[in-house]
Design an enzyme around this catalytic site. Structure first.
Site, PDB file in Angstrom:
ATOM      1  N   LYS A  66       8.329 -19.394  -3.680  1.00  0.00           N
ATOM      2  CA  LYS A  66       8.184 -20.791  -4.120  1.00  0.00           C
ATOM      3  C   LYS A  66       9.354 -21.677  -3.668  1.00  0.00           C
ATOM      4  O   LYS A  66       9.173 -22.879  -3.481  1.00  0.00           O
ATOM      5  CB  LYS A  66       8.005 -20.857  -5.642  1.00  0.00           C
ATOM      6  CG  LYS A  66       6.653 -20.304  -6.084  1.00  0.00           C
ATOM      7  CD  LYS A  66       6.424 -20.454  -7.573  1.00  0.00           C
ATOM      8  CE  LYS A  66       5.146 -19.719  -7.971  1.00  0.00           C
ATOM      9  NZ  LYS A  66       4.824 -19.873  -9.402  1.00  0.00           N
ATOM     10  N   ASP A 102       2.069 -25.621 -11.558  1.00  0.00           N
ATOM     11  CA  ASP A 102       2.288 -24.670 -12.656  1.00  0.00           C
ATOM     12  C   ASP A 102       2.429 -25.387 -13.999  1.00  0.00           C
ATOM     13  O   ASP A 102       1.854 -24.965 -15.006  1.00  0.00           O
ATOM     14  CB  ASP A 102       3.551 -23.830 -12.407  1.00  0.00           C
ATOM     15  CG  ASP A 102       3.332 -22.787 -11.324  1.00  0.00           C
ATOM     16  OD1 ASP A 102       2.185 -22.320 -11.166  1.00  0.00           O
ATOM     17  OD2 ASP A 102       4.307 -22.444 -10.633  1.00  0.00           O
TER      18      ASP A 102
END
Ligand code: ATR
Length: 273
Positions: A66, A102
């Protein structure tokens, strides 16, 4: 031509994202495929470039890439900037755009699937790594009465508090170690540590759970040590992160396709399997 998407990670074989996106595509009649790509630890950028050259339109990014995805993106959404991590890349002639779904995935699960109103609530967020950072801004935006950050290494929670205080917009934000939580009570306790990966639970003082409180583990797939401890400590409700997984996928799908899939049947399907 059928549009191609993928999730890139290491490991990635266990990922439920291909299954989730396949059902989304079916439900919304989108002509697309979604595959899993295993990239070597130092091969994220190459994997993305290869997939782009093969006609890929976008990718989801999972552990441990990420931060690489954040660095690779030419432009980024404000929520990706705040998280300093990217889980969704979109390819266009203008370049690679990075976003982070997220946090909205967590909020959607808490509010829509679990029916919580977070405004005015006391929220405890455990952990100060990438997972915690990724959900902080969307949590603050729900206007809790107080957002308390607690981490095994207290300094990291204090640093995170200082970094996000300018974005808190009137919401009280605190940061410290686990021991400092003694005597406090919370309505929602979210485990964003990676302790569950090693079957451990954060070592928390007793008595943190208010009546009607929810214990939420961002991990999914099993009743984690954190959830077992939360039940023993009197948490009224327990939830794992499967709903968050499906909701973050839905938000990525929306970014790519402009259509919002219904997440309820997908969540039901995954719960059954
Ligand atoms: P992630 O991207 O999953 O957030 P990370 O950035 O490595 O991973 O962060 C891991 C987080 O889990 C940290 O907050 C870590 O606490 P420390 O900063 O004190 O190391 C936390 N963590 C990992 N194992 C833990 C355990 N057994 N108990 C409590 N916290 C734990």
């Amino acid at each position: 031509m059928t549009d191609r998407y993928a999730v890139i990670g290491n490991p990635v074989a266990h990922s439920k994202s291909p299954q989730i996106h396949a059902v989304f595509a079916e439900l919304t009649l989108q002509d697309m495929t979604y595959e899993a790509i295993l990239a070597p630890p130092d091969g994220f950028t190459q994997a993305v470039r290869t997939f782009m050259a093969a006609g890929g339109r976008g990718v989801n990014v999972t552990v441990p890439f990420k931060l690489d995805a954040y660095a690779l993106a030419a432009t980024r959404s404000p929520r990706a900037e705040a998280a300093r991590a990217v889980n969704t890349l979109t390819f266009s002639p203008r370049g690679i755009h990075g976003d982070n779904t997220d946090g909205v995935g967590l909020i959607a699960d808490l509010t829509r699937n679990l029916g919580l109103d977070l405004a005015g609530r006391r929220i405890l967020l455990l952990g100060a790594g990438g997972a915690a950072r990724g959900v902080l801004l969307p949590l603050l935006e729900t206007k809790p009465a107080v957002l308390t950050l607690a981490n095994r290494m207290a300094e990291k929670a204090r640093a995170l508090k200082a970094a996000f205080e300018p974005l808190a917009d009137g919401c009280a934000i605190e940061g410290g170690g686990f021991a400092e939580l003694a005597g406090r009570q919370f309505d929602v306790v979210i485990n964003a540590t990676s302790a569950s990966l090693s079957d451990e639970a954060p070592l928390l003082p007793a008595g943190l759970y208010a009546a009607d409180s929810l214990a939420y583990d961002m991990m999914y797939g099993k009743t984690t040590a954190f959830l077992v401890a939360a039940r023993a400590q009197g948490a009224a409700r327990l939830a794992d992160g499967l709903g968050m997984l499906v909701e973050q996928a839905a938000e990525s799908f929306f970014l790519w396709r402009g259509v919002r899939p219904d997440t309820v049947p997908v969540l039901e399907l995954l719960r059954k399997s």
